[in-house]
Design an enzyme around this catalytic site. Structure first.
Site, PDB file in Angstrom:
ATOM      1  N   ASP A   1       0.883  -1.166   0.000  1.00  0.00           N
ATOM      2  CA  ASP A   1       0.000   0.000   0.000  1.00  0.00           C
ATOM      3  C   ASP A   1       0.922   1.218   0.000  1.00  0.00           C
ATOM      4  O   ASP A   1       1.497   1.577   1.027  1.00  0.00           O
ATOM      5  CB  ASP A   1      -0.876  -0.055   1.268  1.00  0.00           C
ATOM      6  CG  ASP A   1      -1.676   1.224   1.480  1.00  0.00           C
ATOM      7  OD1 ASP A   1      -1.638   2.103   0.602  1.00  0.00           O
ATOM      8  OD2 ASP A   1      -2.331   1.326   2.535  1.00  0.00           O
TER       9      ASP A   1
ATOM     10  N   LYS B   1       2.653  11.049  -3.677  1.00  0.00           N
ATOM     11  CA  LYS B   1       1.490  10.390  -4.276  1.00  0.00           C
ATOM     12  C   LYS B   1       0.537  11.398  -4.926  1.00  0.00           C
ATOM     13  O   LYS B   1      -0.236  11.054  -5.807  1.00  0.00           O
ATOM     14  CB  LYS B   1       0.775   9.620  -3.170  1.00  0.00           C
ATOM     15  CG  LYS B   1      -0.303   8.692  -3.650  1.00  0.00           C
ATOM     16  CD  LYS B   1      -0.788   7.820  -2.522  1.00  0.00           C
ATOM     17  CE  LYS B   1      -1.901   6.920  -2.967  1.00  0.00           C
ATOM     18  NZ  LYS B   1      -2.310   6.005  -1.898  1.00  0.00           N
TER      19      LYS B   1
ATOM     20  N   ASP C   1     -12.887   5.433   1.959  1.00  0.00           N
ATOM     21  CA  ASP C   1     -11.443   5.489   2.165  1.00  0.00           C
ATOM     22  C   ASP C   1     -10.973   6.943   2.218  1.00  0.00           C
ATOM     23  O   ASP C   1     -10.835   7.604   1.194  1.00  0.00           O
ATOM     24  CB  ASP C   1     -10.764   4.733   1.001  1.00  0.00           C
ATOM     25  CG  ASP C   1      -9.239   4.730   1.115  1.00  0.00           C
ATOM     26  OD1 ASP C   1      -8.696   5.394   2.010  1.00  0.00           O
ATOM     27  OD2 ASP C   1      -8.598   4.058   0.287  1.00  0.00           O
TER      28      ASP C   1
ATOM     29  N   GLU D   1      -7.174   0.573  -4.361  1.00  0.00           N
ATOM     30  CA  GLU D   1      -7.143   0.436  -2.897  1.00  0.00           C
ATOM     31  C   GLU D   1      -8.459  -0.075  -2.324  1.00  0.00           C
ATOM     32  O   GLU D   1      -8.455  -1.000  -1.502  1.00  0.00           O
ATOM     33  CB  GLU D   1      -6.764   1.775  -2.263  1.00  0.00           C
ATOM     34  CG  GLU D   1      -5.302   2.117  -2.486  1.00  0.00           C
ATOM     35  CD  GLU D   1      -4.988   3.584  -2.292  1.00  0.00           C
ATOM     36  OE1 GLU D   1      -5.862   4.345  -1.839  1.00  0.00           O
ATOM     37  OE2 GLU D   1      -3.849   3.969  -2.608  1.00  0.00           O
TER      38      GLU D   1
END
Ligand code: AMP
Length: 544
Positions: free
Chosen positions: A19, A81, A204, A182
């Site tokens: 992850d 990211k 999320d 994810e």
């Protein structure tokens, strides 16, 4: 319950699930069919996704790098990211430039890159350093070489962002078995081998992004039925609200503006996040920073109390926004809230009590307990990696999270692939004639995004073809990793066309400008009513 390994044992090489988070990276592997997080050499379960060039000239990764955010902010890369796979000349990257302390520069192919000690690094290179460190940690712990990885990405990532993460994995020395969304990985961690028949919603809220996905889980078939999100909504935005509050309170108290001092701001930033996390457990905290600044040579301390209720009112609109996105995702597919059997929380920011309270109010049921919000994505990725070679493998039916299409001369976006379309898939269209009659080449600029205007969407690349290709069939193929491949019909089998980038970002900017100028002549009034479009274009093109 999930836990790290008790004792390492020498084993043969294996696949890991990773992850790659905005804030932290987690690695998991499966042993005896149980996925577990691999601890770092310091016993922690997370590796900060931070890379820093130390004052001694060493590139360091993880906790050591994170420790330099305050003292060495210009040379410490965090939040990569948010930048990876984005073009430098986009509104998003330009906005981020004022937000991060390190230098964001144009890189190869017009991608955003970063500068460290005068050397330009691509974002895949930066992320590869984090993934490489994760690989070393896992190899040391598992005492075996690790060659393969399943790496997760936000469902709302574009093709470019996915490609960039895949490239980062390869640069780190992995065979990237699969890029997986994810929320899908989280759903797998929840439902793998449990014989379920449920509709679940994965909420999320991580450090930088918000993703929501609805999945139907039937035994080991995981079908994404709807997905959506915002790549600019996450824990960092909550921190920023606290930072603004603290800076203003300090200004009111002392007439000293902390925004003028990068080191003070970095300390405020760290303290704001810590206070936010503490307020998930406590009702009141005090943010204290001794000697944060000085005035006329005298030290000034910062001491500002913050209550959970205050934090809630500072950030309520951010939480509201997540539920608006949930509703949009459900409405688009005609899904009712009552048909959701379970809500699964993922991402550190979902621990905020206000989020949990709103889940209960919004969906009429509490979020599912027992799924670890930080760990489930890596665990699901590891399960997927392990199961890909086994007979009881899972079947993932993923979906395109954002439309893909090409730009029209009017500046509008012609959708070829609709959102939520099941992957893998193929959609075809005919090559349009050259934009300028008689031009030797046809250039089709491909974009991905929800807007009907290309200027608001992400540029993926350009298909450059000889004018004689007009009328031939083009296939947009999206594979099971949601990666786009473009094929052109020819005499034999359709051949894959490599996407070129516009020669320079300036040319793309010029093309967009020309398209927009034309469009503005055509329907200026209608566009103005669309709300702020022209100001956003002006901003993009460096106006205002
Ligand atoms: P992730 O990207 O999932 O690692 O999420 C990291 C984000 O979660 C950061 O913004 C953290 O500040 C935030 N976070 C972690 N723990 C908590 C907590 N207990 N309460 C609120 N936010 C948290």
């Amino acid at each position: 319950m999930l836990a790290c390994y008790d004792a390492p044992m020498a084993e043969k090489g294996r696949v890991v699930g990773i992850d790659l988070g905005t804030t932290n990276t987690l690695v998991a592997s499966v042993k005896n069919r149980v996925p577990r997080i691999v601890p770092t050499d310091k016993g922690a379960l997370v590796l900060p996704s931070v890379v820093s060039l130390s004052p001694r000239g060493d590139l360091v990764v993880g906790g050591v790098a994170r420790d330099q955010i305050v003292t060495n902010p210009r040379n410490t890369i965090y939040g990569a990211k948010r930048l990876i796979g984005r073009k430098y000349d986009t509104k998003v990257v330009q906005a981020l430039k004022s937000y991060f302390s390190y230098e964001i520069v144009p890189g190869a192919d017009g991608d955003a890159a970063v500068s460290l000690g005068g050397r330009v690094y691509s974002l895949p290179e930066v992320s590869a350093m984090v993934l490489g460190q994760a690989k070393t940690i896992a190899e040391q712990f598992l005492q075996a070489p690790i060659t393969e990885a399943v790496i997760t990405v936000p469902a709302y990532y574009t093709d470019n962002q996915r490609q960039a993460v895949k490239q980062a994995g390869q640069l780190a020395g992995f065979v990237v078995k699969r890029i997986v969304n994810e929320p899908t990985a989280a759903a797998l961690a929840y439902g793998f081998n449990r014989g379920l028949d449920q509709r679940i919603l994965v909420y999320d809220l991580g450090g930088g992004t918000f993703d929501v996905s609805v999945l139907d889980v039937k035994n080991n078939v995981f079908e994404v039925v709807a997905t959506g999100g915002d790549t600019f909504l996450g824990g960092l935005d909550f921190d920023n609200r606290i930072i603004d509050f603290v800076v203003q309170a300090f200004l009111d108290q002392t007439k000293v503006d902390l925004t003028k001092s990068p080191i003070a701001m970095q300390r405020v930033k760290n303290a704001a996040e810590a206070a936010k996390i503490d307020l998930s457990l406590m009702q009141n905290v005090t943010i204290e920073l001794p000697y944060v600044e000085e005035r006329k040579g005298k030290p000034l301390d910062l001491r500002i109390p913050l209550a959970r209720e205050q934090l809630n009112s500072l950030t309520r609109d951010l939480v509201d926004r997540t539920f608006e996105i949930c509703d949009d995702v459900l409405t688009e597919k005609g899904i009712t809230r009552s048909s959701i059997d379970e809500v699964i929380l993922v991402g550190g920011q979902s621990r905020m009590p206000l989020v949990q309270q709103r889940i209960q109010e919004h969906f009429g049921k509490p979020a599912r307990k027992g799924v670890h919000p930080d760990e489930c994505v890596a665990l699901g990725a590891a399960l997927l990696g392990e199961s890909m070679d086994s007979p009881d493998s899972v079947l993932l039916l993923d979906a395109v999270s954002m439309p893909i299409g090409y730009g029209l001369p009017t500046g509008r976006f012609r959708k070829i692939i609709e959102k939520n379309h099941r992957v893998p898939m193929v959609k075809s269209f005919r090559v349009p004639p050259p934009q300028k009659p008689g031009a030797p080449f046809i250039e089709i600029d491909i974009f991905q995004g929800d807007s009907e205007f290309i200027v608001d969407n992400e540029y993926l690349g350009t298909v450059k073809l000889p004018a004689a290709s007009t009328g031939r069939r083009i296939d947009f193929r999206v594979d099971h990793e949601c990666l786009l491949h473009v094929f052109l019909e020819g005499a034999g089998e359709p051949a894959e066309v490599k996407l070129a980038t516009r020669d320079t970002p300036e040319l793309l900017k010029k093309a967009v400008a020309e398209a927009m100028a034309k469009r503005s002549q055509q329907d200026e009034r209608a566009a103005a009513e669309k709300g702020g479009l022209f100001s956003s274009i002006k901003r993009l093109l460096g106006g205002d």
